[in-house]
Design a protein around this motif. Structure first.
Motif, mmCIF file in Angstrom:
data_model
loop_
_atom_site.group_PDB
_atom_site.id
_atom_site.type_symbol
_atom_site.label_atom_id
_atom_site.label_comp_id
_atom_site.label_asym_id
_atom_site.label_seq_id
_atom_site.Cartn_x
_atom_site.Cartn_y
_atom_site.Cartn_z
ATOM 1 N N HIS A 422 0.854 -1.186 0.000
ATOM 2 C CA HIS A 422 0.000 0.000 0.000
ATOM 3 C C HIS A 422 0.887 1.233 0.000
ATOM 4 C CE1 HIS A 422 -2.733 -2.668 2.717
ATOM 5 N NE2 HIS A 422 -2.974 -2.903 1.433
ATOM 6 N N HIS A 423 0.636 2.196 -0.884
ATOM 7 C CA HIS A 423 1.316 3.474 -0.691
ATOM 8 C C HIS A 423 0.475 4.297 0.288
ATOM 9 C CE1 HIS A 423 -0.982 6.512 -2.974
ATOM 10 N NE2 HIS A 423 -1.064 5.699 -3.994
ATOM 11 N N LEU A 424 1.156 4.911 1.243
ATOM 12 C CA LEU A 424 0.496 5.535 2.385
ATOM 13 C C LEU A 424 0.268 7.032 2.199
ATOM 14 C CD1 LEU A 424 2.426 3.700 5.235
ATOM 15 C CD2 LEU A 424 0.131 3.219 4.395
ATOM 16 N N ASP A 425 0.903 7.626 1.221
ATOM 17 C CA ASP A 425 0.728 9.058 0.992
ATOM 18 C C ASP A 425 -0.750 9.347 0.742
ATOM 19 O OD1 ASP A 425 1.785 11.578 0.866
ATOM 20 O OD2 ASP A 425 2.395 11.463 -1.229
ATOM 21 N N GLY A 426 -1.315 10.308 1.465
ATOM 22 C CA GLY A 426 -2.716 10.658 1.293
ATOM 23 C C GLY A 426 -3.683 9.841 2.119
ATOM 24 N N ALA A 427 -3.190 8.831 2.862
ATOM 25 C CA ALA A 427 -4.090 8.032 3.695
ATOM 26 C C ALA A 427 -4.717 8.910 4.777
ATOM 27 C CB ALA A 427 -3.329 6.875 4.337
ATOM 28 N N VAL A 428 -6.007 8.701 5.032
ATOM 29 C CA VAL A 428 -6.723 9.406 6.090
ATOM 30 C C VAL A 428 -7.033 8.411 7.205
ATOM 31 C CG1 VAL A 428 -8.862 10.613 6.701
ATOM 32 C CG2 VAL A 428 -7.693 11.144 4.550
ATOM 33 N N LEU A 429 -6.747 8.821 8.443
ATOM 34 C CA LEU A 429 -6.986 7.978 9.604
ATOM 35 C C LEU A 429 -7.782 8.761 10.636
ATOM 36 C CD1 LEU A 429 -3.704 7.847 8.722
ATOM 37 C CD2 LEU A 429 -3.783 5.902 10.267
ATOM 38 N N TRP A 430 -8.630 8.061 11.376
ATOM 39 C CA TRP A 430 -9.225 8.679 12.566
ATOM 40 C C TRP A 430 -9.389 7.637 13.658
ATOM 41 C CZ3 TRP A 430 -12.574 8.765 8.098
ATOM 42 C CH2 TRP A 430 -13.640 7.862 8.134
ATOM 43 N N TRP A 431 -9.445 8.100 14.904
ATOM 44 C CA TRP A 431 -9.631 7.231 16.065
ATOM 45 C C TRP A 431 -9.929 8.110 17.270
ATOM 46 C CZ3 TRP A 431 -4.978 8.909 14.388
ATOM 47 C CH2 TRP A 431 -4.100 9.446 15.322
ATOM 48 N N VAL A 432 -10.406 7.496 18.340
ATOM 49 C CA VAL A 432 -10.616 8.173 19.606
ATOM 50 C C VAL A 432 -9.477 7.787 20.546
ATOM 51 C CG1 VAL A 432 -12.123 8.430 21.624
ATOM 52 C CG2 VAL A 432 -13.119 8.217 19.332
ATOM 53 N N GLY A 433 -8.835 8.808 21.155
ATOM 54 C CA GLY A 433 -7.714 8.554 22.057
ATOM 55 C C GLY A 433 -7.599 9.645 23.100
ATOM 56 N N PRO A 434 -6.560 9.583 23.950
ATOM 57 C CA PRO A 434 -6.366 10.591 25.000
ATOM 58 C C PRO A 434 -6.294 12.001 24.411
ATOM 59 C CG PRO A 434 -4.917 8.723 25.360
ATOM 60 C CD PRO A 434 -5.533 8.526 24.009
ATOM 61 N N ALA A 435 -7.055 12.921 24.974
ATOM 62 C CA ALA A 435 -7.131 14.275 24.450
ATOM 63 C C ALA A 435 -5.831 15.042 24.693
ATOM 64 C CB ALA A 435 -8.298 15.022 25.090
ATOM 65 N N ALA A 436 -5.421 15.822 23.706
ATOM 66 C CA ALA A 436 -4.296 16.749 23.846
ATOM 67 C C ALA A 436 -4.787 18.191 23.899
ATOM 68 C CB ALA A 436 -3.310 16.573 22.695
ATOM 69 N N TYR A 437 -6.089 18.397 23.658
ATOM 70 C CA TYR A 437 -6.713 19.720 23.675
ATOM 71 C C TYR A 437 -5.978 20.715 22.776
ATOM 72 C CZ TYR A 437 -9.498 17.755 27.388
ATOM 73 O OH TYR A 437 -10.354 16.938 28.112
ATOM 74 N N GLY A 438 -5.625 20.196 21.589
ATOM 75 C CA GLY A 438 -5.067 21.057 20.560
ATOM 76 C C GLY A 438 -3.600 21.375 20.694
ATOM 77 N N LYS A 439 -2.928 20.835 21.707
ATOM 78 C CA LYS A 439 -1.506 21.120 21.903
ATOM 79 C C LYS A 439 -0.649 20.055 21.217
ATOM 80 C CE LYS A 439 -2.945 24.388 24.643
ATOM 81 N NZ LYS A 439 -3.035 25.775 24.127
ATOM 82 N N THR A 440 0.593 20.401 20.980
ATOM 83 C CA THR A 440 1.634 19.480 20.458
ATOM 84 C C THR A 440 1.204 18.773 19.177
ATOM 85 O OG1 THR A 440 0.953 17.554 21.799
ATOM 86 C CG2 THR A 440 2.486 19.105 22.799
ATOM 87 N N MET A 441 0.411 19.412 18.327
ATOM 88 C CA MET A 441 -0.003 18.778 17.085
ATOM 89 C C MET A 441 1.189 18.487 16.165
ATOM 90 S SD MET A 441 -3.318 18.276 17.054
ATOM 91 C CE MET A 441 -3.065 17.764 18.762
#
Length: 556
Positions: A422-441
């Motif tokens: 699989h070429h991974l460029d452009g792959a979209v991922l989502w999941w639920v995990g520990p919140a960072a509240y917008g920091k350290t993106m």
């Protein structure tokens, strides 16, 4: 607890479901001409119509268990003329053994009804009209064919099916591919597809690539060690790739089987050749995963997975693969870095570049929330099809948490369980995990053991975080991978091999999740809510980018 938009949306949904449970009586009736299939357990009365054995039958009186077509002249069923069968679309011509470049005839003339027009979607971006059409498919793959018939009252009926197109007649059959097959014989356009430059950028002696000395598992070999193990004639590779005389046998003990397997699977030959510098160093064993720095020294005992894709996806063959434009010609760069450079291609219109996300993103009513809660695709609204991790090609996922002091990461570890890369460029991922509240993106890593310096990757990425459950410190993360410069053989998930993402959370997660039960719960949630959508047709996954408001580019 702060009343977030997620809480409001969740409560509203629950109320709607409760309300729907009261006073909802009645039956669903089929539209005129849309007949059910005959069922031996169903009672039918005079005038009822059913489909059976490719015909429409009408009941003469009360009947149950009497099969249409039996009982002779005095039976309970009469066969209705085809002209009375209602509006139906029918496709013939979905033959097997079709080669790329070969013309195929598709026939919709067996469709029934007072048909005014025939409208075809041929699955490769083209359409056609007419009862009988011809079409030529340039590339291999499985195409979804759809015929819609429209009657004089503007009613419609649709039929769909699959058409599989095999190899081009000019391409070698896998039985003809041997250790003596040359690069030029395997793929005559090897120069046009930048294959020599791809090799040059990938060979250990030319790139200086070795295994990463930090965070690398002791079992993993350097590229130089793999060259020795798999008997690669590096000098013959360097010389032969320039003029196409490179023999597959010169590429060592692994290359020939990889090439034959990929060709047999219908994988695009130009991509096989682009990946050959890494395929020749890829053995049958699964290489252990490695991670960034020393952060895995403080790892939770609890893990989740591996969980295979619960929607049981078919093998995805991405065709075409992008050309590896190793040079700096504008057209080459535009294709090679079409995702990385997309903000510039669009003059940055509609793009943001937040490293710390504002509240209007964190607390937005993003479509990904419904995708998580309702298990549906955010663009089409169709069910994702599983009851846990889902993807559009076979793979599995595991989750773990590791860190060092204040620098903690949530980790999703993926393994390609299919038979093609699989070429991974452009792959979209989502999941639920520990919140960072917008920091350290910006603190994230991509790890792949088949990179020359494995366990060492920093993709640019389009990333947003949406607060999902503030009481439990949980967020939904949505990421699109966007690489830069590296040949595609370094952006690839190979069969039976790992790749992973590490996303920084930025504070000690042991304080948030103090018990083993707490830790296991959040890891299970990461795995069960994860979704991976690989790019197809070089479309950059733009439909997801638009629907999920994902145009927020975060550099390292």
């Amino acid at each position: 607890m702060k009343e977030t938009r997620r809480n409001v949306l969740s409560n509203t949904t629950k109320l709607s479901v409760l309300a729907a449970g009261f006073g909802a009586t009645g039956s669903v009736a089929a539209e005129d001409g849309d007949y059910p299939t005959w069922d031996p357990e169903t009672v039918y009365t005079e005038g009822d119509r059913v489909l059976h054995a490719d015909s429409v039958w009408e009941a003469n009186w009360w009947t149950r268990g009497n099969e249409p077509g039996t009982g002779g002249e005095w039976g309970p069923w009469d066969e209705v003329d085809a002209s009375d069968a209602g509006l139906r679309a029918t496709i013939t011509g979905l033959e097997t053994g079709l080669e790329a470049g070969q013309e195929v005839e598709l026939d919709g003339s067996d469709s029934t009804g007072d048909i005014d027009s025939y409208e075809w979607d041929l699955g490769d971006g083209t359409t056609a009209t007419g009862a009988v059409i011809t079409h030529t498919y340039d590339g291999r793959g499985t195409y979804q064919i759809e015929l819609t018939v429209v009657d004089t009252a503007r009613n419609t009926a649709t039929e769909s099916g699959e058409l599989t197109v095999g190899r081009d007649g000019d391409e070698p059959d896998t039985g003809e591919i041997t250790a003596d097959t040359t690069l030029a014989e395997l793929y005559p356009d090897y120069e046009e597809r930048e294959i020599p430059g791809t090799f040059s950028a990938s060979l250990p002696a030319e790139s200086g690539s070795t295994s990463s000395s930090v965070g690398t598992a002791a079992e993993n070999l350097s590229d130089e060690e793999k060259i020795d193990r798999y008997d690669v004639d590096l000098e013959a590779v360097r010389t032969g790739v320039r003029d196409g005389s490179l023999r597959l046998g010169d590429c060592g003990t692994e290359a020939l089987d990889h090439v034959k397997n990929l060709e047999s699977a219908g994988f695009p030959t130009h991509a096989t050749c682009q990946l050959l510098p890494r395929l020749m160093l890829l053995g049958s064993e699964t290489e252990p995963p490695t991670y960034q720095g020393s952060t895995r020294e403080n790892v939770w005992d609890e893990t989740a997975g591996p969980m295979a894709s619960t929607n049981d996806p078919s093998e995805l063959i991405q065709d075409p693969w992008p050309t590896d434009g190793i040079g700096e010609e504008p057209e080459e760069v535009a294709e090679r870095d079409r995702i990385h450079d997309q903000p510039e291609h669009e003059n940055k219109v509609g793009w943001t570049f937040h490293r710390n996300l504002p509240d209007e993103i964190l607390y937005s009513e993003n479509a990904v929330l419904d995708a998580i809660d309702d298990n549906v695709h955010p663009v089409t609204g169709d069910p994702l099809g599983g009851d846990g991790f889902t993807s559009n090609s076979p793979m599995e996922v595991s989750a773990e948490i590791h860190g060092d002091g204040w620098w903690w990461h949530q980790v999703l570890l993926f393994k390609n369980t299919g038979s093609v890369p699989h070429h991974l460029d452009g792959a979209v991922l989502w999941w639920v995990g520990p919140a960072a509240y917008g920091k350290t993106m910006s603190a994230a890593h991509y790890n792949n053991e088949q990179r020359p310096s494995h366990g060492n990757g920093h993709p640019q990425r389009d990333v947003i975080e949406i607060v999902y459950d503030e009481e439990r410190d949980l967020s939904v993360y949505v990421i699109r991978l966007a690489y830069h410069d590296s040949p595609y053989n370094m952006r690839t998930a190979y069969p039976n091999q790992y790749w992973s993402l590490e996303i920084s959370v930025g504070d000690p997660l042991n304080d948030r999740y103090p018990t083993a039960e707490d830790r296991q719960e959040v890891l299970n949630l990461m795995v069960e809510t994860a979704h991976v959508e690989l790019e197809t047709d070089m479309d950059r996954n733009d439909d997801l980018l638009d629907e999920l408001d994902l145009r927020n580019r975060v550099a390292n």
